[in-house]
Design a protein around this motif. Structure first.
Motif, PDB file in Angstrom:
ATOM      1  N   LEU A   1      15.900 -40.402 -13.696  1.00 49.66           N
ATOM      2  CA  LEU A   1      16.543 -41.040 -12.550  1.00 49.66           C
ATOM      3  C   LEU A   1      15.799 -42.320 -12.158  1.00 49.66           C
ATOM      4  CD1 LEU A   1      18.782 -40.843 -10.420  1.00 49.66           C
ATOM      5  CD2 LEU A   1      17.199 -39.535  -8.988  1.00 49.66           C
ATOM      6  N   PHE A   2      14.484 -42.275 -12.175  1.00 44.74           N
ATOM      7  CA  PHE A   2      13.680 -43.450 -11.858  1.00 44.74           C
ATOM      8  C   PHE A   2      14.032 -44.602 -12.797  1.00 44.74           C
ATOM      9  CE2 PHE A   2       9.912 -46.035 -12.738  1.00 44.74           C
ATOM     10  CZ  PHE A   2       9.535 -46.438 -11.472  1.00 44.74           C
ATOM     11  N   PHE A   3      14.080 -44.301 -14.075  1.00 43.10           N
ATOM     12  CA  PHE A   3      14.373 -45.339 -15.063  1.00 43.10           C
ATOM     13  C   PHE A   3      15.823 -45.816 -14.929  1.00 43.10           C
ATOM     14  CE2 PHE A   3      15.287 -47.037 -19.287  1.00 43.10           C
ATOM     15  CZ  PHE A   3      14.187 -47.871 -19.455  1.00 43.10           C
ATOM     16  N   LEU A   4      16.748 -44.895 -14.679  1.00 40.27           N
ATOM     17  CA  LEU A   4      18.153 -45.247 -14.551  1.00 40.27           C
ATOM     18  C   LEU A   4      18.397 -46.146 -13.340  1.00 40.27           C
ATOM     19  CD1 LEU A   4      21.043 -44.883 -15.590  1.00 40.27           C
ATOM     20  CD2 LEU A   4      21.228 -42.832 -14.151  1.00 40.27           C
ATOM     21  N   ILE A   5      17.713 -45.870 -12.241  1.00 38.92           N
ATOM     22  CA  ILE A   5      17.868 -46.710 -11.046  1.00 38.92           C
ATOM     23  C   ILE A   5      17.376 -48.120 -11.322  1.00 38.92           C
ATOM     24  CG2 ILE A   5      17.029 -47.099  -8.694  1.00 38.92           C
ATOM     25  CD1 ILE A   5      17.020 -44.050  -8.323  1.00 38.92           C
ATOM     26  N   GLY A   6      16.219 -48.240 -11.971  1.00 38.83           N
ATOM     27  CA  GLY A   6      15.708 -49.566 -12.316  1.00 38.83           C
ATOM     28  C   GLY A   6      16.640 -50.302 -13.248  1.00 38.83           C
ATOM     29  N   LEU A   7      17.194 -49.569 -14.215  1.00 37.07           N
ATOM     30  CA  LEU A   7      18.139 -50.162 -15.165  1.00 37.07           C
ATOM     31  C   LEU A   7      19.404 -50.641 -14.458  1.00 37.07           C
ATOM     32  CD1 LEU A   7      18.658 -50.603 -18.249  1.00 37.07           C
ATOM     33  CD2 LEU A   7      19.787 -48.366 -18.245  1.00 37.07           C
ATOM     34  N   ALA A   8      19.941 -49.784 -13.598  1.00 45.16           N
ATOM     35  CA  ALA A   8      21.174 -50.122 -12.880  1.00 45.16           C
ATOM     36  C   ALA A   8      20.964 -51.331 -11.960  1.00 45.16           C
ATOM     37  CB  ALA A   8      21.651 -48.916 -12.070  1.00 45.16           C
ATOM     38  N   CYS A   9      19.838 -51.368 -11.256  1.00 44.64           N
ATOM     39  CA  CYS A   9      19.560 -52.499 -10.362  1.00 44.64           C
ATOM     40  C   CYS A   9      19.456 -53.801 -11.147  1.00 44.64           C
ATOM     41  CB  CYS A   9      18.263 -52.247  -9.593  1.00 44.64           C
ATOM     42  SG  CYS A   9      18.374 -50.953  -8.328  1.00 44.64           S
ATOM     43  N   THR A  10      18.831 -53.742 -12.326  1.00 50.10           N
ATOM     44  CA  THR A  10      18.691 -54.932 -13.160  1.00 50.10           C
ATOM     45  C   THR A  10      20.050 -55.414 -13.656  1.00 50.10           C
ATOM     46  OG1 THR A  10      16.470 -54.282 -13.874  1.00 50.10           O
ATOM     47  CG2 THR A  10      17.653 -55.856 -15.262  1.00 50.10           C
ATOM     48  N   VAL A  11      20.884 -54.489 -14.089  1.00 47.76           N
ATOM     49  CA  VAL A  11      22.222 -54.848 -14.558  1.00 47.76           C
ATOM     50  C   VAL A  11      23.041 -55.469 -13.438  1.00 47.76           C
ATOM     51  CG1 VAL A  11      24.426 -53.910 -15.384  1.00 47.76           C
ATOM     52  CG2 VAL A  11      22.267 -53.131 -16.405  1.00 47.76           C
TER      53      VAL A  11
ATOM     54  N   ILE B   1       0.546 -46.463  -9.107  1.00 45.50           N
ATOM     55  CA  ILE B   1       0.607 -45.898  -7.760  1.00 45.50           C
ATOM     56  C   ILE B   1       0.134 -44.452  -7.754  1.00 45.50           C
ATOM     57  CG2 ILE B   1       2.180 -45.224  -5.894  1.00 45.50           C
ATOM     58  CD1 ILE B   1       3.886 -47.674  -6.643  1.00 45.50           C
ATOM     59  N   LEU B   2       0.530 -43.703  -8.765  1.00 44.42           N
ATOM     60  CA  LEU B   2       0.169 -42.286  -8.831  1.00 44.42           C
ATOM     61  C   LEU B   2      -1.252 -42.068  -9.326  1.00 44.42           C
ATOM     62  CD1 LEU B   2       3.458 -40.729 -10.286  1.00 44.42           C
ATOM     63  CD2 LEU B   2       2.629 -40.612  -7.936  1.00 44.42           C
ATOM     64  N   PHE B   3      -1.694 -42.915 -10.251  1.00 42.62           N
ATOM     65  CA  PHE B   3      -3.027 -42.742 -10.848  1.00 42.62           C
ATOM     66  C   PHE B   3      -3.785 -44.081 -10.805  1.00 42.62           C
ATOM     67  CE2 PHE B   3       0.158 -40.161 -13.134  1.00 42.62           C
ATOM     68  CZ  PHE B   3      -0.278 -38.885 -12.802  1.00 42.62           C
TER      69      PHE B   3
ATOM     70  N   ILE C   1      10.979 -48.440  -7.464  1.00 45.22           N
ATOM     71  CA  ILE C   1       9.690 -48.245  -6.795  1.00 45.22           C
ATOM     72  C   ILE C   1       9.899 -48.004  -5.307  1.00 45.22           C
ATOM     73  CG2 ILE C   1       7.504 -49.328  -6.187  1.00 45.22           C
ATOM     74  CD1 ILE C   1       7.579 -48.619  -9.090  1.00 45.22           C
ATOM     75  N   VAL C   2      10.766 -48.801  -4.711  1.00 46.13           N
ATOM     76  CA  VAL C   2      11.046 -48.672  -3.277  1.00 46.13           C
ATOM     77  C   VAL C   2      11.681 -47.314  -2.975  1.00 46.13           C
ATOM     78  CG1 VAL C   2      12.398 -49.586  -1.351  1.00 46.13           C
ATOM     79  CG2 VAL C   2      11.279 -51.148  -2.951  1.00 46.13           C
ATOM     80  N   ILE C   3      12.638 -46.906  -3.801  1.00 45.67           N
ATOM     81  CA  ILE C   3      13.344 -45.646  -3.564  1.00 45.67           C
ATOM     82  C   ILE C   3      12.417 -44.445  -3.730  1.00 45.67           C
ATOM     83  CG2 ILE C   3      15.149 -44.123  -4.471  1.00 45.67           C
ATOM     84  CD1 ILE C   3      16.788 -46.632  -5.084  1.00 45.67           C
ATOM     85  N   PHE C   4      11.562 -44.480  -4.737  1.00 42.71           N
ATOM     86  CA  PHE C   4      10.694 -43.331  -5.021  1.00 42.71           C
ATOM     87  C   PHE C   4       9.416 -43.318  -4.175  1.00 42.71           C
ATOM     88  CE2 PHE C   4      13.477 -42.315  -8.352  1.00 42.71           C
ATOM     89  CZ  PHE C   4      13.102 -41.107  -8.932  1.00 42.71           C
ATOM     90  N   PHE C   5       8.915 -44.496  -3.811  1.00 47.88           N
ATOM     91  CA  PHE C   5       7.629 -44.546  -3.120  1.00 47.88           C
ATOM     92  C   PHE C   5       7.704 -45.144  -1.723  1.00 47.88           C
ATOM     93  CE2 PHE C   5       6.573 -44.697  -7.678  1.00 47.88           C
ATOM     94  CZ  PHE C   5       5.676 -43.640  -7.767  1.00 47.88           C
ATOM     95  N   GLY C   6       8.874 -45.642  -1.330  1.00 53.86           N
ATOM     96  CA  GLY C   6       8.988 -46.294  -0.029  1.00 53.86           C
ATOM     97  C   GLY C   6       8.569 -45.397   1.122  1.00 53.86           C
ATOM     98  N   ARG C   7       9.001 -44.153   1.098  1.00 55.65           N
ATOM     99  CA  ARG C   7       8.664 -43.226   2.182  1.00 55.65           C
ATOM    100  C   ARG C   7       7.159 -42.978   2.232  1.00 55.65           C
ATOM    101  NH1 ARG C   7      11.266 -37.147   3.051  1.00 55.65           N
ATOM    102  NH2 ARG C   7      10.200 -36.681   5.029  1.00 55.65           N
ATOM    103  N   SER C   8       6.542 -42.825   1.057  1.00 53.53           N
ATOM    104  CA  SER C   8       5.094 -42.604   0.996  1.00 53.53           C
ATOM    105  C   SER C   8       4.342 -43.819   1.521  1.00 53.53           C
ATOM    106  CB  SER C   8       4.661 -42.303  -0.440  1.00 53.53           C
ATOM    107  OG  SER C   8       5.267 -41.124  -0.917  1.00 53.53           O
ATOM    108  N   PHE C   9       4.840 -45.011   1.172  1.00 57.10           N
ATOM    109  CA  PHE C   9       4.205 -46.233   1.662  1.00 57.10           C
ATOM    110  C   PHE C   9       4.258 -46.292   3.184  1.00 57.10           C
ATOM    111  CE2 PHE C   9       5.274 -48.632  -2.505  1.00 57.10           C
ATOM    112  CZ  PHE C   9       4.174 -48.060  -3.106  1.00 57.10           C
ATOM    113  N   MET C  10       5.419 -45.956   3.747  1.00 62.35           N
ATOM    114  CA  MET C  10       5.580 -46.002   5.197  1.00 62.35           C
ATOM    115  C   MET C  10       4.682 -44.977   5.881  1.00 62.35           C
ATOM    116  SD  MET C  10       9.710 -46.567   5.596  1.00 62.35           S
ATOM    117  CE  MET C  10       9.574 -46.526   7.388  1.00 62.35           C
ATOM    118  N   GLN C  11       4.622 -43.772   5.321  1.00 66.61           N
ATOM    119  CA  GLN C  11       3.761 -42.738   5.893  1.00 66.61           C
ATOM    120  C   GLN C  11       2.300 -43.145   5.798  1.00 66.61           C
ATOM    121  OE1 GLN C  11       4.950 -39.255   3.651  1.00 66.61           O
ATOM    122  NE2 GLN C  11       6.557 -38.721   5.128  1.00 66.61           N
ATOM    123  N   GLY C  12       1.937 -43.735   4.650  1.00 66.40           N
ATOM    124  CA  GLY C  12       0.561 -44.202   4.487  1.00 66.40           C
ATOM    125  C   GLY C  12       0.213 -45.292   5.486  1.00 66.40           C
ATOM    126  N   ALA C  13       1.172 -46.194   5.742  1.00 67.16           N
ATOM    127  CA  ALA C  13       0.941 -47.268   6.708  1.00 67.16           C
ATOM    128  C   ALA C  13       0.762 -46.705   8.114  1.00 67.16           C
ATOM    129  CB  ALA C  13       2.102 -48.255   6.676  1.00 67.16           C
TER     130      ALA C  13
END
Length: 268
Positions: A101-111, A146-148, A194-206
């Motif tokens: 899903l992560f890869f598909l979202i990036g692919l779709a956004c690019t297209v 981001i993860l490692f 990146i925003v879809i998968f990590f946006g919530r974590s970024f906001m919580q971290g902030a």
């Protein structure tokens, strides 16, 4: 149950197993075909005018475009080696469906970004303009960083470097080399996953960081605030740590004024 859990429960069976491996094999195959045969590799690439003209397969096959075919074979081996490490780690960390899903979202956004650029910016895009997969492929590196963040690798098998610094350098190069709105659109599109998968974590971290900074300021203010204060001369224990204070009816008095107040109290 999160939206990812719901999607995985419903569509998880359609996930491609070991997606990273198959993308890598596909790119190596296309590279070999272009290098050793007369196969029309260009027919696989994403040209918006061709896609809008009916060659829809290009929105899928362009992901098989090797990274800058002009690169040396040694660099390509290093690239595919890292891509497999990063992609496989994400697939292991998230599971097959979420990585797909992560890869598909990036692919779709690019297209979508490529087609939108072609439609609304015809004066800036030549008919032969090709939409590259470079940004969406690199988003896998960013996700891994981001993860490692402290994962260390040997750059060119020699120079040790942490992946977080490599990711920052890569993004800086994107910014430096971006040429106009077309490139910037593709950059932001490729970071959509990146925003879809990590946006919530970024906001919580902030928010956590903001609370920590606020708490530290509060503690610092408390530490700098005087504990004792004379109601007559306004001296505090911060002015003189050795100054003694006494209290009468809730009011504090330094040793210079305590005897006087004690005499007044006894006189009454």
């Amino acid at each position: 149950m999160t939206w990812l859990d719901k999607l995985e429960k419903r569509f998880g069976r359609f996930a491609i197993h070991n997606l990273t491996f198959w993308i890598m094999v596909g790119q190596i195959t296309v590279y070999g075909l272009g290098l050793f045969t007369t196969f029309p590799v260009d027919n696989l690439m994403f040209y918006p005018d061709d896609v809008l003209g009916g060659q829809v397969w290009r929105v899928f096959t362009f992901i098989l475009e090797p990274p800058l075919v002009a690169m040396s074979p040694i660099f390509l081996v290093f690239y595919w080696y890292l891509f497999y490490i990063f992609g496989s780690a994400l697939e292991h960390q998230w599971g097959e469906f979420r990585f797909n899903l992560f890869f598909l979202i990036g692919l779709a956004c690019t297209v979508i970004a490529g087609l939108i650029n072609w439609v609304i910016l015809p004066g800036l895009i030549r008919p032969s303009h090709m939409v590259t997969n470079m940004y969406v492929m690199t988003s896998i590196t960013f996700a891994f960083a981001i993860l490692f963040p402290n994962f260390e690798l040997l750059l060119y098998f020699v120079l040790p470097v942490k992946i977080k610094w490599l990711a920052l350098i890569t993004f800086a190069l994107w910014v430096i080399t971006a040429q106009g709105i077309v490139d910037w659109t593709l950059i932001f599109a490729a970071l959509g996953n990146i925003v879809i998968f990590f946006g919530r974590s970024f906001m919580q971290g902030a928010k956590v960081k903001q609370r920590r900074v606020s708490h530290e300021k509060q503690q610092k203010a408390i530490a700098e605030e005087a504990f004792h204060r004379c109601v007559i001369c306004n001296k505090t224990d911060l002015d003189d740590p050795d100054l003694e204070f006494s209290y009468l009816a809730g009011d504090g008095y330094c040793q210079d004024h305590w005897e006087e107040m004690e005499k007044r109290a006894n006189a009454k």
